[in-house]
Scaffold this active site. Structure first.
Site, PDB file in Angstrom:
ATOM      1  CE  LYS A  98      -4.529   0.900   0.344  1.00 30.90           C
ATOM      2  NZ  LYS A  98      -5.661   0.029  -0.039  1.00 30.90           N
TER       3      LYS A  98
HETATM    4  P1  NAD Z   1     -13.057   7.653  -2.470  1.00 29.69           P
HETATM    5  O1  NAD Z   1     -12.044   8.692  -2.196  1.00 29.69           O
HETATM    6  O2  NAD Z   1     -13.568   7.516  -3.857  1.00 29.69           O
HETATM    7  O3  NAD Z   1     -14.323   7.875  -1.492  1.00 29.69           O
HETATM    8  C1  NAD Z   1     -14.216   8.001  -0.109  1.00 29.69           C
HETATM    9  C2  NAD Z   1     -15.579   8.359   0.463  1.00 29.69           C
HETATM   10  O4  NAD Z   1     -15.489   8.371   1.897  1.00 29.69           O
HETATM   11  C3  NAD Z   1     -16.048   9.755   0.045  1.00 29.69           C
HETATM   12  O5  NAD Z   1     -17.441   9.717  -0.221  1.00 29.69           O
HETATM   13  C4  NAD Z   1     -15.755  10.595   1.287  1.00 29.69           C
HETATM   14  O6  NAD Z   1     -16.592  11.744   1.390  1.00 29.69           O
HETATM   15  C5  NAD Z   1     -16.072   9.577   2.380  1.00 29.69           C
HETATM   16  N1  NAD Z   1     -15.489   9.942   3.669  1.00 29.69           N
HETATM   17  C6  NAD Z   1     -14.221  10.350   3.930  1.00 29.69           C
HETATM   18  N2  NAD Z   1     -14.091  10.634   5.228  1.00 29.69           N
HETATM   19  C7  NAD Z   1     -15.288  10.405   5.806  1.00 29.69           C
HETATM   20  C8  NAD Z   1     -15.794  10.524   7.121  1.00 29.69           C
HETATM   21  N3  NAD Z   1     -15.018  10.939   8.110  1.00 29.69           N
HETATM   22  N4  NAD Z   1     -17.101  10.199   7.352  1.00 29.69           N
HETATM   23  C9  NAD Z   1     -17.885   9.770   6.353  1.00 29.69           C
HETATM   24  N5  NAD Z   1     -17.463   9.637   5.088  1.00 29.69           N
HETATM   25  C10 NAD Z   1     -16.188   9.953   4.815  1.00 29.69           C
HETATM   26  O7  NAD Z   1     -12.435   6.284  -1.929  1.00 29.69           O
HETATM   27  P2  NAD Z   1     -12.810   4.790  -2.365  1.00 29.69           P
HETATM   28  O8  NAD Z   1     -11.848   4.373  -3.402  1.00 29.69           O
HETATM   29  O9  NAD Z   1     -14.275   4.687  -2.631  1.00 29.69           O
HETATM   30  O10 NAD Z   1     -12.419   3.981  -1.036  1.00 29.69           O
HETATM   31  C11 NAD Z   1     -13.338   3.819   0.048  1.00 29.69           C
HETATM   32  C12 NAD Z   1     -12.885   2.648   0.913  1.00 29.69           C
HETATM   33  O11 NAD Z   1     -12.827   1.459   0.127  1.00 29.69           O
HETATM   34  C13 NAD Z   1     -11.495   2.787   1.538  1.00 29.69           C
HETATM   35  O12 NAD Z   1     -11.487   2.146   2.788  1.00 29.69           O
HETATM   36  C14 NAD Z   1     -10.611   2.025   0.575  1.00 29.69           C
HETATM   37  O13 NAD Z   1      -9.405   1.587   1.174  1.00 29.69           O
HETATM   38  C15 NAD Z   1     -11.529   0.888   0.215  1.00 29.69           C
HETATM   39  N6  NAD Z   1     -11.201   0.197  -1.023  1.00 29.69           N
HETATM   40  C16 NAD Z   1     -11.132   0.860  -2.210  1.00 29.69           C
HETATM   41  C17 NAD Z   1     -10.864   0.169  -3.375  1.00 29.69           C
HETATM   42  C18 NAD Z   1     -10.878   0.832  -4.734  1.00 29.69           C
HETATM   43  O14 NAD Z   1     -10.815   0.113  -5.727  1.00 29.69           O
HETATM   44  N7  NAD Z   1     -10.971   2.145  -4.847  1.00 29.69           N
HETATM   45  C19 NAD Z   1     -10.647  -1.213  -3.336  1.00 29.69           C
HETATM   46  C20 NAD Z   1     -10.727  -1.868  -2.103  1.00 29.69           C
HETATM   47  C21 NAD Z   1     -11.021  -1.148  -0.972  1.00 29.69           C
END
Ligand code: NAD
Length: 426
Positions: free
Chosen positions: A116
């Site tokens: 990561k």
């Molecule tokens: P992103 O940046 O697209 O979205 C993040 C979301 O979380 C946004 O809507 C933001 O407003 C919200 N957020 C941030 N802080 C917050 C808070 N304090 N309270 C409420 N909401 C809050 O990110 P993403 O890619 O959708 O990732 C989201 C999660 O999924 C993370 O834990 C990431 O590690 C995990 N993840 C992502 C992927 C991927 O392919 N992008 C794959 C596996 C896991």
């Protein structure tokens, strides 16, 4: 004899995602048999790189940002894991996220280790040009650790296909030829894969459907609450909506909204893209941030950041299934509360593995320069995840343990078996 085998860079007894991960590993130790001999392998990262990223800001000043790349384990293959741009990113957080990638890749049998990366920055405060300079300098600084056979980054919180394009271009320019396979989550025009952008959210839908079926909950008409409406959350919502489920509460960094009649995730996606968040969406009422956790729903889906559900919140939650779309949203004490209350937790390492599965397809396609159709990708994704979910539920039943412990049993055995077979060098 004192061997000094602790990690000097993590304060002993420190709370946080790394401590959560260590406790999750400890819970699996009794199920490892002879492989337990190697368990310490899982409790320390293989490599950690901390870099200084100086960039020139638009106003002519110079700003410095802290960046990281961590390879937690490479026993089963090259490192694989996302890059996060967020103001609260820290070394222990990236270590935990890298370790969860080791577990995830092994749980769904991807031929990867876990890695990561991240930069401690609030990207919303940067102009597009500053963001590009930051991404390129970060990529250049970590280039000694990444590559298609070494470690392959992908998008995570606040990073997307454009950031991956800049990373791929910087790495390629430094090495002297185009290397599409150095990152995944790229645009189709740069060797990206069909279906990758929505893959994590689609995977969330696939495991939710399997879990619902197992617990006698019809997806059509089921109600769900969602924290996080970014890449993963919005795609999960659209896929669940397409199968008749109703989004009744949603929270992001800008607002918490509720509509018991259901929120249209397509309209909300358009609004969130335009306004950089869900705040101000006309199709729902504003509620208090803490009220979000008390909504009566079939599925509660955290899809934002880690450490959202402690034991106190776990006692308030009124959901039948908790589907962990985010990495590490649940504390171990909260897991215990859920077990007591009969709330089923589908752990992150299965629930959000759709992204890395399609990243693997992208990587394979880049190596062979032969590309598959979206239908092919989606069908393979569904098969891989359904197989993984089946073996996790089977293992949970065999050992009478939670789905998380079952996923860790499968994953830790695979990683440690590779470790044992490879032996120690020298
Ligand atoms: P992103 O940046 O697209 O979205 C993040 C979301 O979380 C946004 O809507 C933001 O407003 C919200 N957020 C941030 N802080 C917050 C808070 N304090 N309270 C409420 N909401 C809050 O990110 P993403 O890619 O959708 O990732 C989201 C999660 O999924 C993370 O834990 C990431 O590690 C995990 N993840 C992502 C992927 C991927 O392919 N992008 C794959 C596996 C896991």
């Amino acid at each position: 004899m004192q061997y000094y085998t602790d990690l000097s860079f993590i304060p002993a007894g420190a709370k946080g995602p790394w401590a959560t991960y260590l406790e999750q590993v400890d819970r699996v130790a009794p199920y490892l048999g002879k492989l337990e001999r190697w368990i310490e392998t899982l409790k320390r990262p293989k490599r950690c790189l901390v870099v200084d990223i100086p960039i020139e800001m638009d106003d002519g000043t110079v700003a410095h940002f802290e960046g990281y790349r961590v390879q937690h384990n490479t026993s089963r293959g090259p490192g694989k894991g996302g890059v996060r741009f967020h103001q609260s990113v820290s070394l222990p957080e990236v270590m935990a996220l890298a370790a969860w990638m080791t577990i995830k890749n092994a749980a769904v049998n991807m031929p990867y280790g876990g890695a990561k990366g991240g930069v401690r920055v609030d990207p919303a405060k940067l102009s597009r040009k500053e963001l590009e300079r930051l991404t390129r300098r970060y990529t250049s600084e970590i280039s000694i650790m990444i590559g298609p056979n070494l470690d392959i980054p992908a998008p995570d919180v606040n990073t997307d296909a454009q950031i991956m394009a800049w990373m791929m271009d910087t790495f390629s320019a430094n090495i002297g030829h185009t290397v599409t396979g150095v990152v995944t989550g790229k645009a189709i025009a740069l060797g990206g894969s069909h279906g990758r952008r929505d893959a994590t959210g689609r995977g969330v839908y696939v495991v939710t459907a399997r879990a619902a079926q197992r617990h006698g909950i019809a997806l059509d008409g089921a109600r769900f609450a969602l924290q996080g409406f970014g890449n993963v959350g919005s795609a999960a919502a659209r896929n669940l909506y397409a199968h008749g489920a109703k989004l009744v509460a949603v929270q992001d960094a800008t607002a918490t909204l509720r509509n018991t009649r259901g929120i249209d995730p397509h309209a909300l996606s358009e609004h969130a893209q335009r306004e950089r968040g869900i705040r101000g969406f006309p199709g729902a009422d504003v509620i208090g941030a803490e009220d979000f956790w008390e909504q009566e729903v079939d599925f509660l889906i955290p899809a934002a950041l880690e450490q959202q559900i402690d034991a106190k919140r776990a006692t308030k939650i009124r959901a039948k299934l908790l589907i962990e779309a985010a990495n590490g949203p649940t504390e171990p004490e909260a897991d215990d509360v859920f077990a007591e209350r009969g709330i089923i937790v589908v752990p992150d390492v299965i629930a959000n593995a759709g992204g890395v599965i399609v990243s693997y397809f992208e990587w394979v396609q880049d190596f062979s320069s032969y590309f598959w159709s979206e239908q092919e990708i989606n069908a393979r994704l569904e098969n891989s995840l359904s197989d993984a979910f089946r073996s996790v539920t089977q293992t949970a039943e065999n050992h009478k343990v939670s789905l998380r412990t079952a996923a860790y049993i499968i994953a830790c055995r695979r990683v440690l078996e590779a470790r044992a077979l490879r032996g120690l060098y020298p």
